[in-house]
Scaffold this motif. Structure first.
Motif, PDB file in Angstrom:
ATOM      1  N   LYS A  99     -18.567  -1.679   1.943  1.00 54.61           N
ATOM      2  CA  LYS A  99     -17.678  -1.189   1.051  1.00 54.61           C
ATOM      3  C   LYS A  99     -18.137  -0.638  -0.110  1.00 54.61           C
ATOM      4  O   LYS A  99     -19.362  -1.187  -0.611  1.00 54.61           O
ATOM      5  CB  LYS A  99     -16.720  -2.272   0.768  1.00 54.61           C
ATOM      6  CG  LYS A  99     -15.714  -2.656   1.980  1.00 54.61           C
ATOM      7  CD  LYS A  99     -14.752  -3.589   1.455  1.00 54.61           C
ATOM      8  CE  LYS A  99     -13.850  -3.974   2.425  1.00 54.61           C
ATOM      9  NZ  LYS A  99     -12.562  -4.880   1.939  1.00 54.61           N
TER      10      LYS A  99
ATOM     11  N   ALA B 205     -14.172  -0.304  -4.020  1.00 50.41           N
ATOM     12  CA  ALA B 205     -13.331  -0.984  -3.025  1.00 50.41           C
ATOM     13  C   ALA B 205     -13.545  -2.384  -2.867  1.00 50.41           C
ATOM     14  O   ALA B 205     -12.605  -3.226  -3.013  1.00 50.41           O
ATOM     15  CB  ALA B 205     -13.834  -0.438  -1.563  1.00 50.41           C
ATOM     16  N   GLN B 206     -14.906  -3.016  -3.376  1.00 51.61           N
ATOM     17  CA  GLN B 206     -14.946  -4.378  -3.339  1.00 51.61           C
ATOM     18  C   GLN B 206     -14.205  -4.886  -4.728  1.00 51.61           C
ATOM     19  O   GLN B 206     -13.742  -5.922  -4.769  1.00 51.61           O
ATOM     20  CB  GLN B 206     -16.455  -4.623  -3.631  1.00 51.61           C
ATOM     21  CG  GLN B 206     -16.982  -6.150  -3.720  1.00 51.61           C
ATOM     22  CD  GLN B 206     -16.411  -6.985  -2.415  1.00 51.61           C
ATOM     23  OE1 GLN B 206     -16.445  -6.415  -1.494  1.00 51.61           O
ATOM     24  NE2 GLN B 206     -15.893  -7.985  -2.631  1.00 51.61           N
TER      25      GLN B 206
END
Length: 73
Positions: A52, A56-57
């Protein structure tokens, strides 16, 4: 060594044993090496999965952040 790598090594040893006992041109030998190839393909596929992104994290960790909100019509 990872679990799939251990399985590959186990299947290789089994394939060698089958080919030694049944013969290199036997169907059992071919099937044993096919099993090794399938595991190797799965290991390759697992290595290709992309991690990711940092964004996104961040959104996974902070779903209520303004930049992570998704608006539906």
């Amino acid at each position: 060594m990872s679990n799939i790598e251990q399985q590959i090594e186990k299947e290789r040893e089994q394939a060698r044993n089958v080919c030694d006992s049944k013969g290199a041109t036997s169907g059992e030998c071919a099937a044993a090496w096919d099993a090794v190839e399938e595991l190797q393909a799965e290991a390759s596929h697992q290595r290709q999965t992309k991690p990711k992104t940092s964004f996104a994290q961040y959104c996974d960790d902070n779903p209520d952040a303004a930049e992570c909100r998704l608006y539906e019509d």
